[in-house]
Design a protein around this motif. Structure first.
Motif, PDB file in Angstrom:
ATOM      1  N   LEU A   1      -0.003   5.227  -3.266  1.00 41.14           N
ATOM      2  CA  LEU A   1      -0.080   4.816  -4.675  1.00 41.14           C
ATOM      3  C   LEU A   1      -1.493   4.371  -5.041  1.00 41.14           C
ATOM      4  O   LEU A   1      -1.689   3.353  -5.691  1.00 41.14           O
ATOM      5  CB  LEU A   1       0.933   3.695  -4.939  1.00 41.14           C
TER       6      LEU A   1
ATOM      7  N   ARG B   1      -5.432   5.550  -6.653  1.00 38.73           N
ATOM      8  CA  ARG B   1      -5.853   5.924  -8.024  1.00 38.73           C
ATOM      9  C   ARG B   1      -5.034   7.085  -8.563  1.00 38.73           C
ATOM     10  O   ARG B   1      -4.697   7.126  -9.741  1.00 38.73           O
ATOM     11  CB  ARG B   1      -7.321   6.341  -8.004  1.00 38.73           C
ATOM     12  N   MET B   2      -4.761   8.045  -7.721  1.00 41.69           N
ATOM     13  CA  MET B   2      -4.028   9.234  -8.163  1.00 41.69           C
ATOM     14  C   MET B   2      -2.516   9.035  -8.035  1.00 41.69           C
ATOM     15  O   MET B   2      -1.743   9.339  -8.941  1.00 41.69           O
ATOM     16  CB  MET B   2      -4.437  10.449  -7.318  1.00 41.69           C
TER      17      MET B   2
ATOM     18  N   ASN C   1       3.652   2.253  -0.303  1.00 37.50           N
ATOM     19  CA  ASN C   1       2.198   2.274  -0.157  1.00 37.50           C
ATOM     20  C   ASN C   1       1.839   1.287   0.938  1.00 37.50           C
ATOM     21  O   ASN C   1       2.535   0.288   1.131  1.00 37.50           O
ATOM     22  CB  ASN C   1       1.526   1.868  -1.469  1.00 37.50           C
ATOM     23  N   ARG C   2       0.731   1.586   1.645  1.00 36.77           N
ATOM     24  CA  ARG C   2       0.335   0.698   2.742  1.00 36.77           C
ATOM     25  C   ARG C   2       0.153  -0.732   2.239  1.00 36.77           C
ATOM     26  O   ARG C   2       0.596  -1.674   2.877  1.00 36.77           O
ATOM     27  CB  ARG C   2      -0.959   1.247   3.361  1.00 36.77           C
ATOM     28  N   SER C   3      -0.464  -0.886   1.082  1.00 41.97           N
ATOM     29  CA  SER C   3      -0.545  -2.234   0.499  1.00 41.97           C
ATOM     30  C   SER C   3       0.380  -2.288  -0.712  1.00 41.97           C
ATOM     31  O   SER C   3       0.230  -1.522  -1.655  1.00 41.97           O
ATOM     32  CB  SER C   3      -1.984  -2.572   0.099  1.00 41.97           C
TER      33      SER C   3
ATOM     34  N   LYS D   1      -0.008  -2.338  -5.025  1.00 44.10           N
ATOM     35  CA  LYS D   1      -0.214  -1.166  -5.901  1.00 44.10           C
ATOM     36  C   LYS D   1       1.101  -0.573  -6.401  1.00 44.10           C
ATOM     37  O   LYS D   1       1.098   0.328  -7.228  1.00 44.10           O
ATOM     38  CB  LYS D   1      -1.031  -0.105  -5.167  1.00 44.10           C
TER      39      LYS D   1
ATOM     40  N   MET E   1       0.539  11.380  -1.370  1.00 50.73           N
ATOM     41  CA  MET E   1      -0.793  11.420  -1.991  1.00 50.73           C
ATOM     42  C   MET E   1      -1.642  10.338  -1.350  1.00 50.73           C
ATOM     43  O   MET E   1      -1.813   9.247  -1.912  1.00 50.73           O
ATOM     44  CB  MET E   1      -0.661  11.201  -3.505  1.00 50.73           C
ATOM     45  N   VAL E   2      -2.136  10.620  -0.150  1.00 45.21           N
ATOM     46  CA  VAL E   2      -2.925   9.634   0.579  1.00 45.21           C
ATOM     47  C   VAL E   2      -4.329  10.191   0.852  1.00 45.21           C
ATOM     48  O   VAL E   2      -4.644  11.316   0.475  1.00 45.21           O
ATOM     49  CB  VAL E   2      -2.215   9.218   1.887  1.00 45.21           C
ATOM     50  N   ALA E   3      -5.158   9.370   1.524  1.00 48.65           N
ATOM     51  CA  ALA E   3      -6.590   9.646   1.555  1.00 48.65           C
ATOM     52  C   ALA E   3      -6.972  10.913   2.317  1.00 48.65           C
ATOM     53  O   ALA E   3      -7.716  11.757   1.812  1.00 48.65           O
ATOM     54  CB  ALA E   3      -7.312   8.442   2.156  1.00 48.65           C
TER      55      ALA E   3
ATOM     56  N   ALA F   1      -4.268   9.597   7.388  1.00 51.43           N
ATOM     57  CA  ALA F   1      -3.256   8.919   6.566  1.00 51.43           C
ATOM     58  C   ALA F   1      -2.033   9.810   6.403  1.00 51.43           C
ATOM     59  O   ALA F   1      -0.888   9.349   6.471  1.00 51.43           O
ATOM     60  CB  ALA F   1      -3.853   8.561   5.208  1.00 51.43           C
TER      61      ALA F   1
ATOM     62  N   THR G   1      -5.633  15.777  -0.383  1.00 47.41           N
ATOM     63  CA  THR G   1      -6.592  16.784   0.080  1.00 47.41           C
ATOM     64  C   THR G   1      -6.786  16.564   1.575  1.00 47.41           C
ATOM     65  O   THR G   1      -7.363  15.560   2.001  1.00 47.41           O
ATOM     66  CB  THR G   1      -7.942  16.643  -0.649  1.00 47.41           C
TER      67      THR G   1
ATOM     68  N   GLY H   1      -8.054  17.378 -10.972  1.00 50.55           N
ATOM     69  CA  GLY H   1      -7.893  16.484 -12.136  1.00 50.55           C
ATOM     70  C   GLY H   1      -8.174  15.059 -11.709  1.00 50.55           C
ATOM     71  O   GLY H   1      -8.045  14.727 -10.528  1.00 50.55           O
TER      72      GLY H   1
ATOM     73  N   THR I   1     -13.760   7.088 -10.342  1.00 49.20           N
ATOM     74  CA  THR I   1     -12.551   7.907 -10.259  1.00 49.20           C
ATOM     75  C   THR I   1     -12.461   8.618  -8.920  1.00 49.20           C
ATOM     76  O   THR I   1     -11.383   8.830  -8.394  1.00 49.20           O
ATOM     77  CB  THR I   1     -12.527   8.949 -11.384  1.00 49.20           C
TER      78      THR I   1
ATOM     79  N   LYS J   1     -15.451  13.230   2.797  1.00 52.02           N
ATOM     80  CA  LYS J   1     -14.328  13.754   3.596  1.00 52.02           C
ATOM     81  C   LYS J   1     -14.031  15.215   3.223  1.00 52.02           C
ATOM     82  O   LYS J   1     -13.884  16.077   4.084  1.00 52.02           O
ATOM     83  CB  LYS J   1     -13.113  12.848   3.346  1.00 52.02           C
TER      84      LYS J   1
HETATM   85  P1  NAP Z   1      -7.455   6.098  -3.202  1.00 50.00           P
HETATM   86  O1  NAP Z   1      -7.359   5.457  -4.520  1.00 50.00           O
HETATM   87  O2  NAP Z   1      -8.543   5.675  -2.269  1.00 50.00           O
HETATM   88  O3  NAP Z   1      -6.036   5.957  -2.470  1.00 50.00           O
HETATM   89  C1  NAP Z   1      -5.872   6.355  -1.130  1.00 50.00           C
HETATM   90  C2  NAP Z   1      -4.432   6.156  -0.742  1.00 50.00           C
HETATM   91  O4  NAP Z   1      -4.272   6.493   0.649  1.00 50.00           O
HETATM   92  C3  NAP Z   1      -3.941   4.706  -0.899  1.00 50.00           C
HETATM   93  O5  NAP Z   1      -2.604   4.735  -1.268  1.00 50.00           O
HETATM   94  C4  NAP Z   1      -4.128   4.161   0.528  1.00 50.00           C
HETATM   95  O6  NAP Z   1      -3.348   3.034   0.811  1.00 50.00           O
HETATM   96  C5  NAP Z   1      -3.655   5.381   1.316  1.00 50.00           C
HETATM   97  N1  NAP Z   1      -4.095   5.342   2.718  1.00 50.00           N
HETATM   98  C6  NAP Z   1      -5.345   5.430   3.211  1.00 50.00           C
HETATM   99  N2  NAP Z   1      -5.329   5.386   4.558  1.00 50.00           N
HETATM  100  C7  NAP Z   1      -4.031   5.254   4.925  1.00 50.00           C
HETATM  101  C8  NAP Z   1      -3.360   5.156   6.179  1.00 50.00           C
HETATM  102  N3  NAP Z   1      -4.042   5.202   7.347  1.00 50.00           N
HETATM  103  N4  NAP Z   1      -2.017   5.043   6.182  1.00 50.00           N
HETATM  104  C9  NAP Z   1      -1.317   5.023   5.007  1.00 50.00           C
HETATM  105  N5  NAP Z   1      -1.884   5.109   3.783  1.00 50.00           N
HETATM  106  C10 NAP Z   1      -3.239   5.225   3.749  1.00 50.00           C
HETATM  107  O7  NAP Z   1      -7.611   7.688  -3.308  1.00 50.00           O
HETATM  108  P2  NAP Z   1      -7.211   8.658  -4.517  1.00 50.00           P
HETATM  109  O8  NAP Z   1      -8.394   8.827  -5.388  1.00 50.00           O
HETATM  110  O9  NAP Z   1      -5.905   8.266  -5.070  1.00 50.00           O
HETATM  111  O10 NAP Z   1      -7.064  10.023  -3.687  1.00 50.00           O
HETATM  112  C11 NAP Z   1      -5.867  10.349  -2.992  1.00 50.00           C
HETATM  113  C12 NAP Z   1      -5.994  11.803  -2.530  1.00 50.00           C
HETATM  114  O11 NAP Z   1      -6.181  12.643  -3.689  1.00 50.00           O
HETATM  115  C13 NAP Z   1      -7.183  12.068  -1.630  1.00 50.00           C
HETATM  116  O12 NAP Z   1      -6.843  13.025  -0.663  1.00 50.00           O
HETATM  117  C14 NAP Z   1      -8.239  12.615  -2.602  1.00 50.00           C
HETATM  118  O13 NAP Z   1      -9.180  13.417  -1.937  1.00 50.00           O
HETATM  119  C15 NAP Z   1      -7.369  13.392  -3.556  1.00 50.00           C
HETATM  120  N6  NAP Z   1      -7.877  13.585  -4.934  1.00 50.00           N
HETATM  121  C16 NAP Z   1      -8.453  12.556  -5.624  1.00 50.00           C
HETATM  122  C17 NAP Z   1      -8.895  12.759  -6.927  1.00 50.00           C
HETATM  123  C18 NAP Z   1      -9.560  11.666  -7.728  1.00 50.00           C
HETATM  124  O14 NAP Z   1     -10.133  11.950  -8.786  1.00 50.00           O
HETATM  125  N7  NAP Z   1      -9.492  10.411  -7.318  1.00 50.00           N
HETATM  126  C19 NAP Z   1      -8.745  14.011  -7.531  1.00 50.00           C
HETATM  127  C20 NAP Z   1      -8.118  15.039  -6.816  1.00 50.00           C
HETATM  128  C21 NAP Z   1      -7.683  14.809  -5.515  1.00 50.00           C
HETATM  129  P3  NAP Z   1      -3.887   1.549   0.401  1.00 50.00           P
HETATM  130  O15 NAP Z   1      -3.649   1.435  -1.082  1.00 50.00           O
HETATM  131  O16 NAP Z   1      -3.078   0.628   1.196  1.00 50.00           O
HETATM  132  O17 NAP Z   1      -5.345   1.530   0.753  1.00 50.00           O
END
Ligand code: NAP
Length: 294
Positions: free
Chosen positions: A9, A11-12, A31-33, A36, A64-66, A70, A96, A123, A232, A240
């Motif tokens: 949970l 940003r996305m 979600n891990r934390s 959110k 939808m994780v990092a 993850a 991704t 997006g 964003t 990554k």
């Molecule tokens: P984000 O805000 O950094 O969120 C990352 C998520 O992954 C959080 O829920 C985090 O949990 C979780 N996470 C990280 N390590 C983990 C672990 N070891 N075990 C369990 N959960 C873990 O990232 P985001 O921007 O939402 O992006 C999520 C995915 O979408 C990524 O793969 C990114 O490349 C892709 N994406 C992002 C965008 C963008 O504009 N932001 C656009 C397209 C695609 P916590 O909350 O506990 O840290």
């Protein structure tokens, strides 16, 4: 009422999970934390104690994780979703991840009777929250038919590239090209600044010139203004994606992916500088004048 387990949970993911609530699904979230998830719980989502708890009884599990680590943890780790998801459940990976991981995860989950689809997204978080993402899908055609009711709440466009893994291939290409463009525009603007050009004119020329793309236009404005509020997409995530894309390129191309490696190098530095800040901060690194202390 169809049941969705939504895991991750950030940003996305927060906005995407909200789309299922808005569309009338029964939603369990993890979600891990936990903080959110608070707004989603207030809107009617069930808080699950673990990915396994979320997936228990779900018709579809969406993640939808990092990154790869993850994704592996939430699907296959202790208390992972694969432990409880029943045979026939749709397993929709939106994160991704690397191409190798997408294929390994598909094999593992199919071995457990799940129906795997890779569906990374294009997006920003606002598009995630308003159901306007573009989904980049790799799936068997019959599986995509089954998955469509779970994909449409998230998206305005579903691009089906072919078999499982192909959505991830396209996503990695897309983001590598993005990384190269952003690093390139940072360098171009830094040169213009140090050469003393009128940056208002430079921006106007960039926006209307042949090198403009939606991404270049968005980032160039923010870079010139040094306005990185409301990050964003972070430097760490961009790094990554570039690393995963270069690994894919190296497995397919006989000559080195020169631009890709340069982008990885550039985002190595951006990640060391400010990993959780907006990727556009790249300009603060490259715009240091010659001779300035590093
Ligand atoms: P984000 O805000 O950094 O969120 C990352 C998520 O992954 C959080 O829920 C985090 O949990 C979780 N996470 C990280 N390590 C983990 C672990 N070891 N075990 C369990 N959960 C873990 O990232 P985001 O921007 O939402 O992006 C999520 C995915 O979408 C990524 O793969 C990114 O490349 C892709 N994406 C992002 C965008 C963008 O504009 N932001 C656009 C397209 C695609 P916590 O909350 O506990 O840290």
């Amino acid at each position: 009422m169809a049941k969705v387990a939504f895991i991750g949970l950030g940003r996305m993911g927060n906005g995407m999970a909200g789309r299922y609530l808005d569309s009338g699904f029964t939603v369990a979230v993890w979600n891990r934390s936990k903080a959110k998830a608070d707004d989603l719980i207030a809107r009617g989502a069930r808080w699950a104690r673990s990915p396994a708890d979320a997936a228990d009884g779900a018709d579809a599990v969406v993640t939808m994780v990092a990154d790869d680590a993850a994704s592996r943890a939430v699907w296959l780790g202790k208390d992972g979703a694969a432990g409880t998801a029943k045979a026939g459940t749709l397993a929709i990976e939106c994160s991704t991840v690397s191409y190798g991981h997408a294929l390994d995860l598909a094999r593992e989950l199919r071995g457990r009777g799940l129906v795997y689809i890779d569906s990374p997204v294009a997006g920003l978080p606002d598009a995630a929250a308003s159901g306007k993402l573009t989904l980049l899908v790799g799936a068997e055609p019959a599986d995509l038919v089954r998955a469509r009711p779970y994909l449409t709440p998230l998206s305005t466009i579903i691009r089906h590239f072919g078999a499982v893994g192909t959505g991830t291939v396209y996503k990695l290409i897309n983001n590598l090209m993005g990384a190269i463009q952003i690093a390139g525009i940072a360098e171009g603007l830094a040169i213009a600044e140090q050469a003393g050009l009128d940056m208002r004119l430079v921006l106007e020329a960039v926006e209307t010139g042949v090198a403009a793309s939606p991404q270049v236009i968005r980032h160039s404005k923010r870079m010139v203004a040094r306005n990185f509020s409301g990050a964003t997409f972070t430097a760490a995530l961009r790094h990554k994606d570039a690393v995963y894309a270069v690994a894919l390129a190296e497995s397919l191309l006989s000559d080195a992916p020169l631009m890709g490696r340069a982008a990885v190098h550039a985002y190595d530095k951006a990640k060391a500088y400010a990993p959780d800040d907006d990727e556009g901060k790249m300009i603060e690194i490259v715009s240091r004048p010659k001779g300035a202390a590093t």
